[in-house]
Scaffold this active site. Sequence first.
Site, PDB file in Angstrom:
ATOM      1  N   VAL A 289       0.837  -1.189   0.000  1.00  0.00           N
ATOM      2  CA  VAL A 289       0.000   0.000   0.000  1.00  0.00           C
ATOM      3  C   VAL A 289       0.880   1.251   0.000  1.00  0.00           C
ATOM      4  O   VAL A 289       1.812   1.367   0.789  1.00  0.00           O
ATOM      5  CB  VAL A 289      -0.928   0.018   1.237  1.00  0.00           C
ATOM      6  CG1 VAL A 289      -1.756   1.297   1.289  1.00  0.00           C
ATOM      7  CG2 VAL A 289      -1.838  -1.206   1.232  1.00  0.00           C
ATOM      8  N   CYS A 290       0.564   2.189  -0.884  1.00  0.00           N
ATOM      9  CA  CYS A 290       1.254   3.475  -0.965  1.00  0.00           C
ATOM     10  C   CYS A 290       0.344   4.513  -0.316  1.00  0.00           C
ATOM     11  O   CYS A 290      -0.619   4.973  -0.912  1.00  0.00           O
ATOM     12  CB  CYS A 290       1.526   3.823  -2.431  1.00  0.00           C
ATOM     13  SG  CYS A 290       2.306   5.431  -2.661  1.00  0.00           S
TER      14      CYS A 290
END
Length: 161
Positions: A94-95
């Site tokens: 996840v960014c």
Amino acid sequence: MSGGIARGRLAEERKAWRKNHPHVGFCGKAGDVNRWIGQFDGVELSYSGKARTEWEGGFYPLTLHFSEDYPSKPPKCKFPPGFFHPNVYPSGTVCLSILNEDSGWRPAITVKQILVGIQDLLDTPNPADPAQTDGYQLYMQDKEEYKKRVRQQAKMYPALL
């Protein structure tokens, strides 16, 4: 794992979770949140897509990997590789700004805040910080096709019985 700050912090997080956990569709899976302590290989959760969104109907696996440096360093949060979303790398990582140890992470950020942030990110992608080309381009160029692709992905992750 020799104990220390990470173990103590996760014990406190677990207590806080049990008293006031977010009703955001996250639930324990194989690595139940009640076993956070010692689960530095990864706490496995599943996110149930919000009602009345394209994510509805899906039950998306999410793993939080805590290191011995937690809370000085953020956990690594991952969906399965190939997860379709503009802010999820092809590896599934996840960014999200609050998970960036060089800029957005603060040790005061809680697991609850992380999970709510991930849910918000799924519902409202951040086009200023893309992590995958396909998801980003479709989101920017054809929102209807993007929504269709998200609904197709929901069918790939049906609710657990």
